[in-house]
Design a protein around this motif. Structure first.
Motif, PDB file in Angstrom:
ATOM      1  N   UNK A   1      75.079  83.266  63.398  1.00  0.00           N
ATOM      2  CA  UNK A   1      73.731  82.924  63.785  1.00  0.00           C
ATOM      3  C   UNK A   1      73.788  81.684  64.672  1.00  0.00           C
ATOM      4  N   UNK A   2      73.135  81.741  65.820  1.00  0.00           N
ATOM      5  CA  UNK A   2      73.072  80.599  66.723  1.00  0.00           C
ATOM      6  C   UNK A   2      71.607  80.203  66.916  1.00  0.00           C
ATOM      7  N   UNK A   3      71.387  78.944  67.232  1.00  0.00           N
ATOM      8  CA  UNK A   3      70.045  78.451  67.523  1.00  0.00           C
ATOM      9  C   UNK A   3      69.893  78.441  69.029  1.00  0.00           C
ATOM     10  N   UNK A   4      68.876  79.125  69.524  1.00  0.00           N
ATOM     11  CA  UNK A   4      68.643  79.219  70.963  1.00  0.00           C
ATOM     12  C   UNK A   4      67.417  78.385  71.303  1.00  0.00           C
ATOM     13  N   UNK A   5      67.592  77.452  72.243  1.00  0.00           N
ATOM     14  CA  UNK A   5      66.485  76.645  72.771  1.00  0.00           C
ATOM     15  C   UNK A   5      66.164  77.160  74.166  1.00  0.00           C
ATOM     16  N   UNK A   6      64.903  77.461  74.401  1.00  0.00           N
ATOM     17  CA  UNK A   6      64.455  77.917  75.711  1.00  0.00           C
ATOM     18  C   UNK A   6      63.736  76.763  76.401  1.00  0.00           C
ATOM     19  N   UNK A   7      63.983  76.599  77.695  1.00  0.00           N
ATOM     20  CA  UNK A   7      63.384  75.519  78.467  1.00  0.00           C
ATOM     21  C   UNK A   7      62.582  76.078  79.637  1.00  0.00           C
ATOM     22  N   UNK A   8      61.479  75.403  79.968  1.00  0.00           N
ATOM     23  CA  UNK A   8      60.644  75.684  81.141  1.00  0.00           C
ATOM     24  C   UNK A   8      60.253  77.162  81.215  1.00  0.00           C
ATOM     25  N   UNK A   9      60.574  77.839  82.334  1.00  0.00           N
ATOM     26  CA  UNK A   9      60.172  79.240  82.527  1.00  0.00           C
ATOM     27  C   UNK A   9      60.783  80.159  81.476  1.00  0.00           C
ATOM     28  N   UNK A  10      61.963  79.837  80.985  1.00  0.00           N
ATOM     29  CA  UNK A  10      62.571  80.648  79.929  1.00  0.00           C
ATOM     30  C   UNK A  10      61.744  80.556  78.650  1.00  0.00           C
ATOM     31  N   UNK A  11      61.213  79.376  78.362  1.00  0.00           N
ATOM     32  CA  UNK A  11      60.344  79.196  77.196  1.00  0.00           C
ATOM     33  C   UNK A  11      59.076  80.025  77.346  1.00  0.00           C
ATOM     34  N   UNK A  12      58.488  79.988  78.526  1.00  0.00           N
ATOM     35  CA  UNK A  12      57.270  80.767  78.766  1.00  0.00           C
ATOM     36  C   UNK A  12      57.537  82.261  78.615  1.00  0.00           C
ATOM     37  N   UNK A  13      58.659  82.738  79.138  1.00  0.00           N
ATOM     38  CA  UNK A  13      58.993  84.161  79.054  1.00  0.00           C
ATOM     39  C   UNK A  13      59.289  84.595  77.623  1.00  0.00           C
ATOM     40  N   UNK A  14      59.960  83.732  76.867  1.00  0.00           N
ATOM     41  CA  UNK A  14      60.305  84.066  75.481  1.00  0.00           C
ATOM     42  C   UNK A  14      59.101  83.944  74.557  1.00  0.00           C
ATOM     43  N   UNK A  15      58.161  83.111  74.929  1.00  0.00           N
ATOM     44  CA  UNK A  15      56.989  82.906  74.079  1.00  0.00           C
ATOM     45  C   UNK A  15      57.271  81.992  72.902  1.00  0.00           C
ATOM     46  N   UNK A  16      58.410  81.303  72.939  1.00  0.00           N
ATOM     47  CA  UNK A  16      58.751  80.349  71.885  1.00  0.00           C
ATOM     48  C   UNK A  16      59.746  79.341  72.451  1.00  0.00           C
ATOM     49  N   UNK A  17      59.832  78.208  71.795  1.00  0.00           N
ATOM     50  CA  UNK A  17      60.743  77.158  72.245  1.00  0.00           C
ATOM     51  C   UNK A  17      62.133  77.316  71.639  1.00  0.00           C
ATOM     52  N   UNK A  18      62.195  77.954  70.487  1.00  0.00           N
ATOM     53  CA  UNK A  18      63.461  78.034  69.750  1.00  0.00           C
ATOM     54  C   UNK A  18      63.440  79.234  68.827  1.00  0.00           C
ATOM     55  N   UNK A  19      64.612  79.818  68.619  1.00  0.00           N
ATOM     56  CA  UNK A  19      64.747  80.886  67.640  1.00  0.00           C
ATOM     57  C   UNK A  19      66.203  81.011  67.221  1.00  0.00           C
TER      58      UNK A  19
END
Length: 79
Positions: free
Chosen positions: A1-19
């Motif tokens: 299991x890894x923790x994924x942090x999304x930033x900027x446009x990636x965050x908007x596309x994922x709909x979350x900051x972290x998962x």
């Protein structure tokens, strides 16, 4: 299991900051992200940092250790 942090446009596309995502390689991680979110186009432009070390999406066999943090960084403007 890894923790994924999304930033900027990636965050908007994922709909979350972290998962948390189950993945042992970059290829598995990219497949899991694209299954969960409509991010194919954005991911191709993104950089990955695996515990602060650059990784490329076109390195699908690169191992990702359990418990690490992966940052998904879209291109940034500025300088």
């Amino acid at each position: 299991m890894v923790i994924v942090h999304y930033w900027a446009a990636a965050r908007a596309a994922a709909g979350c900051a972290e998962e948390k995502i189950q993945a042992g390689t970059v290829g598995e991680l990219v497949a899991a992200i694209t299954r969960e979110h409509d991010m194919d186009r954005i991911l191709t432009a993104c950089s990955l940092l695996v515990d602060g070390v650059a990784a490329r999406i076109d390195q699908p066999d690169r191992v990702i250790a359990d418990g690490v943090t992966v940052d998904v960084l879209p291109p940034f403007a500025g300088g």
